[in-house]
Design an enzyme around this catalytic site. Sequence first.
Site, mmCIF file in Angstrom:
data_model
loop_
_atom_site.group_PDB
_atom_site.id
_atom_site.type_symbol
_atom_site.label_atom_id
_atom_site.label_comp_id
_atom_site.label_asym_id
_atom_site.label_seq_id
_atom_site.Cartn_x
_atom_site.Cartn_y
_atom_site.Cartn_z
ATOM 1 N N GLU A 125 0.825 -1.205 0.000
ATOM 2 C CA GLU A 125 0.000 0.000 0.000
ATOM 3 C C GLU A 125 0.858 1.253 0.000
ATOM 4 O O GLU A 125 1.989 1.259 0.487
ATOM 5 C CB GLU A 125 -0.900 0.015 1.238
ATOM 6 C CG GLU A 125 -1.911 -1.102 1.251
ATOM 7 C CD GLU A 125 -2.708 -1.133 2.544
ATOM 8 O OE1 GLU A 125 -2.415 -0.320 3.439
ATOM 9 O OE2 GLU A 125 -3.623 -1.966 2.657
ATOM 10 N N CYS A 145 5.033 -7.433 7.599
ATOM 11 C CA CYS A 145 5.926 -6.866 8.607
ATOM 12 C C CYS A 145 6.298 -7.949 9.607
ATOM 13 O O CYS A 145 5.565 -8.922 9.799
ATOM 14 C CB CYS A 145 5.256 -5.693 9.312
ATOM 15 S SG CYS A 145 6.382 -4.751 10.389
ATOM 16 N N CYS A 149 3.521 -5.240 16.086
ATOM 17 C CA CYS A 149 3.041 -4.170 16.975
ATOM 18 C C CYS A 149 1.539 -4.357 17.173
ATOM 19 O O CYS A 149 0.779 -4.465 16.207
ATOM 20 C CB CYS A 149 3.351 -2.801 16.385
ATOM 21 S SG CYS A 149 5.130 -2.489 16.236
#
Length: 400
Positions: A125, A145, A149
């Site tokens: 994106e 990723c 997180c």
Amino acid sequence: MQPTTEPRDAILVEKTPLETYVPPAKPSLIGLSRAELADRLGEIGVAPAQRKMRVQQLWHWLYFRGAQSFDDMTSISKGIRAELAQHFTVDRPEVVAEQISNDGTRKWLLRLPSGDNVEKAHEVECVYIPETDRGTLCVSSQVGCTLNCSFCHTGTQRLVRNLTAGEIVGQIMVARDRLNDWADREDGTRRVTNIVMMGMGEPLYNFDAVRDALLIVGDNEGIGISRRRITLSTSGVVPNIVRAGEEIGVMLAISLHAVRDELRNELVPLNRKYPIKELLQACRDYPGASNARRITFEYVMLKGVNDSLDDAKLLVKLLKGIHAKINLIPFNPWPGTAYECSDWDQIEKFSEYIFNAGYSSPVRTPRGRDILAACGQLKSETEKLSARERQALRAMAMTD
């Protein structure tokens, strides 16, 4: 209420990507340095004495004019253009889907060039945020990723692979294509004025490609975005922070989000490897940091989690001696998240305390909430679509 997380030893903060990049049979020249372009010219028989001039011509057409075909490069001889077209392309990522928010924010889902194997092509994106005095492009560095997180939607996706320098630069070129933002723009202005490496992925876990891409983006004979208008955001890969200052020289942003290791271990699991004290020391050592080149500390505001005045007081204490500003980010909810955005009154109190302590503390205006603007959402949603629906999306994007 704070969500529970996995035990410390169950979370891997550094993982090997599932795949490595496999170049197509006819690779793109996008993302190559001048030296690499000279090598490619040598491969197709351009004499050494001519390569410097031809490299400058290619650089101009690729990164200043945004040429989408070798046929457009009219200052290069037809013979060399034909050889280039036989062996290379100037392909950038393909727009699979485009969404335009009521506030003007644009979000693109981009398919990366993959040769003939379209079904195995990966997607990332890229988001454009227009403001009155600037236009900021948020760029991705990885497919997925590794950091997990807990408040970030991209953290719910697996780490597939690192992007190449060409795929990173290509996102900026796509944005300029879509916004009619190249050198021949009639009014001479630029819509993309700032770049932030804050999209999918951790830039400092893909250091070489990010460095090479940003050096191209900052070259004043090409894309020409000043390094002071390029910001690299990291969750805290401490060994590469000082190196980024030395080898890239752009502005630095730290995804901090908590002022105590216990909480940051949950919000940003990388903290278990590089705790706050080590992270802040790396910031103090960052080359070129000054009052004019302050380090930005990003702090997402999570209701009842990290938004108390005690948190604000400790934040000020921790940043003492660092040329810093604090960017407060109202949490942008995504489906399935356990977090809520802090109340606006609490965000203002938090900001006021930091400001009164002598730090700039702007509150980021929420943008694009009507177009799945939280990082990773558009990719996740399109992955749920059938092949026919995805084909329809691509057709719509191509005709816009």
